[in-house]
Design a protein around this motif. Sequence first.
Motif, short mmCIF file in Angstrom:
data_model
loop_
_atom_site.label_atom_id
_atom_site.label_comp_id
_atom_site.label_asym_id
_atom_site.label_seq_id
_atom_site.Cartn_x
_atom_site.Cartn_y
_atom_site.Cartn_z
N HIS A 191 -29.77 -30.10 -86.37
CA HIS A 191 -30.12 -28.70 -86.13
C HIS A 191 -30.20 -27.92 -87.44
O HIS A 191 -31.11 -27.11 -87.65
N ARG A 192 -29.23 -28.16 -88.33
CA ARG A 192 -29.19 -27.38 -89.57
C ARG A 192 -30.38 -27.71 -90.47
O ARG A 192 -30.99 -26.81 -91.05
N LEU A 193 -30.72 -28.97 -90.58
CA LEU A 193 -31.87 -29.37 -91.40
C LEU A 193 -33.17 -28.83 -90.80
O LEU A 193 -34.06 -28.40 -91.54
N ALA A 194 -33.24 -28.84 -89.47
CA ALA A 194 -34.42 -28.26 -88.81
C ALA A 194 -34.49 -26.76 -89.09
O ALA A 194 -35.57 -26.22 -89.35
N GLY A 195 -33.34 -26.10 -89.04
CA GLY A 195 -33.31 -24.66 -89.34
C GLY A 195 -33.77 -24.37 -90.76
O GLY A 195 -34.51 -23.41 -90.99
N ASP A 196 -33.36 -25.21 -91.71
CA ASP A 196 -33.81 -25.03 -93.10
C ASP A 196 -35.33 -25.19 -93.20
O ASP A 196 -36.00 -24.46 -93.94
N HIS A 197 -35.85 -26.15 -92.46
CA HIS A 197 -37.31 -26.38 -92.46
C HIS A 197 -38.04 -25.16 -91.91
O HIS A 197 -39.01 -24.68 -92.52
N TYR A 198 -37.58 -24.66 -90.77
CA TYR A 198 -38.27 -23.51 -90.16
C TYR A 198 -38.11 -22.25 -91.01
O TYR A 198 -39.02 -21.40 -91.06
N THR A 199 -36.96 -22.11 -91.69
CA THR A 199 -36.77 -20.98 -92.60
C THR A 199 -37.80 -21.03 -93.72
O THR A 199 -38.41 -20.00 -94.06
N ALA A 200 -38.01 -22.20 -94.28
CA ALA A 200 -39.01 -22.36 -95.35
C ALA A 200 -40.42 -22.07 -94.85
O ALA A 200 -41.27 -21.62 -95.63
N TRP B 265 -37.34 -19.97 -84.54
CA TRP B 265 -36.80 -21.33 -84.50
C TRP B 265 -35.74 -21.56 -85.56
O TRP B 265 -34.80 -22.34 -85.36
N ALA B 266 -35.88 -20.88 -86.69
CA ALA B 266 -34.84 -20.98 -87.73
C ALA B 266 -33.50 -20.48 -87.19
O ALA B 266 -32.46 -21.13 -87.37
N ASN B 267 -33.52 -19.34 -86.53
CA ASN B 267 -32.29 -18.77 -85.97
C ASN B 267 -31.74 -19.63 -84.84
O ASN B 267 -30.51 -19.82 -84.72
N TYR B 268 -32.65 -20.15 -84.02
CA TYR B 268 -32.21 -21.02 -82.91
C TYR B 268 -31.46 -22.23 -83.44
O TYR B 268 -30.36 -22.57 -82.96
N HIS B 269 -32.04 -22.90 -84.42
CA HIS B 269 -31.41 -24.11 -84.95
C HIS B 269 -30.13 -23.78 -85.73
O HIS B 269 -29.17 -24.56 -85.69
N LYS B 270 -30.11 -22.67 -86.41
CA LYS B 270 -28.90 -22.26 -87.13
C LYS B 270 -27.75 -22.03 -86.15
O LYS B 270 -26.63 -22.51 -86.36
N GLU B 271 -28.02 -21.29 -85.07
CA GLU B 271 -26.99 -21.02 -84.07
C GLU B 271 -26.55 -22.30 -83.37
O GLU B 271 -25.34 -22.50 -83.10
N SER B 272 -27.50 -23.19 -83.10
CA SER B 272 -27.17 -24.46 -82.45
C SER B 272 -26.33 -25.33 -83.36
O SER B 272 -25.40 -26.02 -82.92
N SER B 273 -26.62 -25.30 -84.66
CA SER B 273 -25.84 -26.05 -85.63
C SER B 273 -24.41 -25.53 -85.71
O SER B 273 -23.44 -26.31 -85.69
N GLN B 274 -24.27 -24.21 -85.77
CA GLN B 274 -22.94 -23.61 -85.82
C GLN B 274 -22.13 -23.98 -84.59
O GLN B 274 -20.93 -24.28 -84.70
N GLN B 275 -22.76 -23.97 -83.43
CA GLN B 275 -22.06 -24.31 -82.19
C GLN B 275 -21.62 -25.77 -82.20
O GLN B 275 -20.50 -26.10 -81.80
N ALA B 276 -22.50 -26.65 -82.65
CA ALA B 276 -22.18 -28.08 -82.67
C ALA B 276 -21.04 -28.37 -83.65
O ALA B 276 -20.13 -29.16 -83.35
N ASP C 12 -14.41 -20.37 -90.33
CA ASP C 12 -14.67 -19.99 -91.72
C ASP C 12 -15.47 -21.06 -92.45
O ASP C 12 -16.33 -20.76 -93.29
N VAL C 13 -15.17 -22.32 -92.14
CA VAL C 13 -15.89 -23.42 -92.77
C VAL C 13 -17.33 -23.47 -92.26
O VAL C 13 -18.27 -23.72 -93.03
N VAL C 14 -17.52 -23.24 -90.96
CA VAL C 14 -18.88 -23.21 -90.38
C VAL C 14 -19.71 -22.14 -91.10
O VAL C 14 -20.86 -22.38 -91.45
N GLU C 15 -19.12 -20.96 -91.28
CA GLU C 15 -19.84 -19.88 -91.95
C GLU C 15 -20.14 -20.25 -93.40
O GLU C 15 -21.21 -19.91 -93.94
N GLU C 16 -19.22 -20.96 -94.05
CA GLU C 16 -19.44 -21.39 -95.42
C GLU C 16 -20.59 -22.37 -95.49
O GLU C 16 -21.41 -22.35 -96.43
N ILE C 17 -20.66 -23.27 -94.50
CA ILE C 17 -21.74 -24.27 -94.45
C ILE C 17 -23.08 -23.58 -94.40
O ILE C 17 -24.04 -23.97 -95.07
N GLU C 18 -23.17 -22.53 -93.58
CA GLU C 18 -24.45 -21.85 -93.41
C GLU C 18 -24.72 -20.87 -94.55
O GLU C 18 -25.82 -20.41 -94.70
#
Length: 263
Positions: A222-231, A237-248, A257-263
Motif C-alpha cells: 500500500h505504501r509503495l503504491a501510495g508513493d507511486h500515485y503521489t508522484a 489514490w495516494a491518500n487511499y493507499h497511505k491510509e490503508s498502509s497506516q492501518q495495516a 508514533d512510528v507509523v506517523e514517522e514511516i509516512e
Amino acid sequence: DIDSAGWCLAFRCHHLFCAGRSLEGLQREIRACIDILSQLNLEAHRLCVLPYLLAVMKLREVDIAEECMGMDFEAILDAASEMGNSLIGAVTKFAQLELMVVFKEWERASELLIEAGNLRLEIPGHFVGVRFTALDALISFKAARASPFFARMKWKKRGVKSMKLLRSWVKKGNGNAVHLLHIVSAELAVLEGKGKRAEDSFKSAVKVAARNGLLQDKALAHRLAGDHYTAQGNTFWANYHKESSQQAYSDWGVKLDVVEEIE
C-alpha cells in the motif's frame, strides 16, 4: 540433541517474523525463546534470534536496553565477528534491511546491501533467503531511481537478477514468494515508467498479502503504491493507499508514533 533443538527454536522465530505474526505476540515468543537458549548456554543460537527482538521493539517503541541486555545491532555484529559465525552476521544485516525498508531509508539500505553481499550464501534453504532476495530487488530498484545513468543500469541489473530468481521459485510452487514478486514487479514497472503495469502489480500484491495474513507486506505494498500515485499527482489514490498502509502497520502492531514517522 540440544544443539539441534536450539536451532529449531531459532528458525521458528525467523519464520514467525517473516510470516506477519503480530508484533506484540512475536515479542513475547522471541523473548521466551531467548530465555530458553540462554538457560541452555546456546549463545550462537541466542544471537541469531536477538536481531528480530531488536527490530520488533524498535517498531513497538519499547525500551531496547532493558529487554536486550544493552546489545544493539553493532554489538551483535561484533560478537558474530569474534565468534567467526557468518550466520549471525547475515541474520543481523537482514533484520537491519527489513527495518530500513519499513522506514524508507533507501540510501542506507543500498549501502548495507553492498556491504552485506549475497546473504543467500549464508542462509541456504532458509525462508529468510527468499525475503532477502525480494529486499535485494526492491532496494536495487529504489537505488536505480536515485542514481545517474551508469549506476542506474547497474542497480537495475542487480534488481532484475533477484526478481528473476523470485519468479523461478514462484513457478516451482513457492506460494510464499508470490506477493513479494508482485511488489518488486511493480517497482520495476515504476522504474521503467510503466504506470498501468505498476498499478496492477501493486493491486495484486495487496490482494495476495491480505489473503495470506501478511500484514507487514500488505502495508508495504500500500505504501509503495501510495508513493507511486503521489508522484503521478493522483491525490485520491495516494491518500487511499497511505491510509490503508497506516492501518495495516497499526494492525501489525507498529506504534502510532512510528507509523506517523514511516509516512
